[in-house]
Design a protein around this motif. Sequence first.
Motif, PDB file in Angstrom:
ATOM      1  N   LEU A 136    -123.545 -29.674 -66.078  1.00  0.00           N
ATOM      2  CA  LEU A 136    -123.304 -29.342 -67.477  1.00  0.00           C
ATOM      3  C   LEU A 136    -124.554 -29.621 -68.323  1.00  0.00           C
ATOM      4  N   ALA A 137    -125.210 -30.741 -68.061  1.00  0.00           N
ATOM      5  CA  ALA A 137    -126.452 -31.065 -68.778  1.00  0.00           C
ATOM      6  C   ALA A 137    -127.521 -30.013 -68.485  1.00  0.00           C
ATOM      7  N   ALA A 138    -127.654 -29.620 -67.224  1.00  0.00           N
ATOM      8  CA  ALA A 138    -128.642 -28.597 -66.856  1.00  0.00           C
ATOM      9  C   ALA A 138    -128.311 -27.264 -67.520  1.00  0.00           C
ATOM     10  N   GLU A 139    -127.027 -26.947 -67.595  1.00  0.00           N
ATOM     11  CA  GLU A 139    -126.599 -25.702 -68.243  1.00  0.00           C
ATOM     12  C   GLU A 139    -127.008 -25.684 -69.719  1.00  0.00           C
ATOM     13  N   TRP A 140    -126.766 -26.794 -70.422  1.00  0.00           N
ATOM     14  CA  TRP A 140    -127.120 -26.846 -71.841  1.00  0.00           C
ATOM     15  C   TRP A 140    -128.620 -26.928 -72.046  1.00  0.00           C
ATOM     16  N   GLN A 141    -129.322 -27.543 -71.131  1.00  0.00           N
ATOM     17  CA  GLN A 141    -130.785 -27.548 -71.230  1.00  0.00           C
ATOM     18  C   GLN A 141    -131.301 -26.116 -71.153  1.00  0.00           C
ATOM     19  N   GLY A 142    -130.739 -25.341 -70.246  1.00  0.00           N
ATOM     20  CA  GLY A 142    -131.140 -23.940 -70.106  1.00  0.00           C
ATOM     21  C   GLY A 142    -130.801 -23.117 -71.338  1.00  0.00           C
ATOM     22  N   ARG A 143    -129.602 -23.323 -71.896  1.00  0.00           N
ATOM     23  CA  ARG A 143    -129.210 -22.583 -73.094  1.00  0.00           C
ATOM     24  C   ARG A 143    -130.142 -22.891 -74.261  1.00  0.00           C
ATOM     25  N   VAL A 144    -130.427 -24.166 -74.428  1.00  0.00           N
ATOM     26  CA  VAL A 144    -131.309 -24.549 -75.534  1.00  0.00           C
ATOM     27  C   VAL A 144    -132.718 -24.014 -75.292  1.00  0.00           C
TER      28      VAL A 144
END
Length: 139
Positions: free
Chosen positions: A73-81
Amino acid sequence: MDPEIVALAGTAGTTVVTLMATNAWESARDGVVALWRRFQPARAENIGEELDAGREELLLARRTGDAESEAELAAEWQGRVRRFLLARPEAADALRRILDELNPSPPQEPGTERVRLQARASGSARIYQAGRDQHITER
């Protein structure tokens, strides 16, 4: 790719996911949605929904001890940002302000300063660094 954007996106993604399980969640969510609303208004509502869904995933992962889902989930949001900042680099300063508000640095005690240490060694050189007292006993 700009290393500063990558670093900022990494910090922001991790911070948002960490705050999903805290009392500061609503402030974090509101700040992120407001950022999207300002720079990508068509996506703001979806981002709010995705944040809420992510929070539910995180809370379930923590209840079940699923650390891997939390990391994903953290990696997913890092990518989105990161993608957001690549599309809208002018949003970086606004994102930094939001992160500063969500994660203020602790007040410094009088007489203390921030110290940045950097060293390079080659061959058989030794480097000893400390931000404060250091005692070295070599034998």
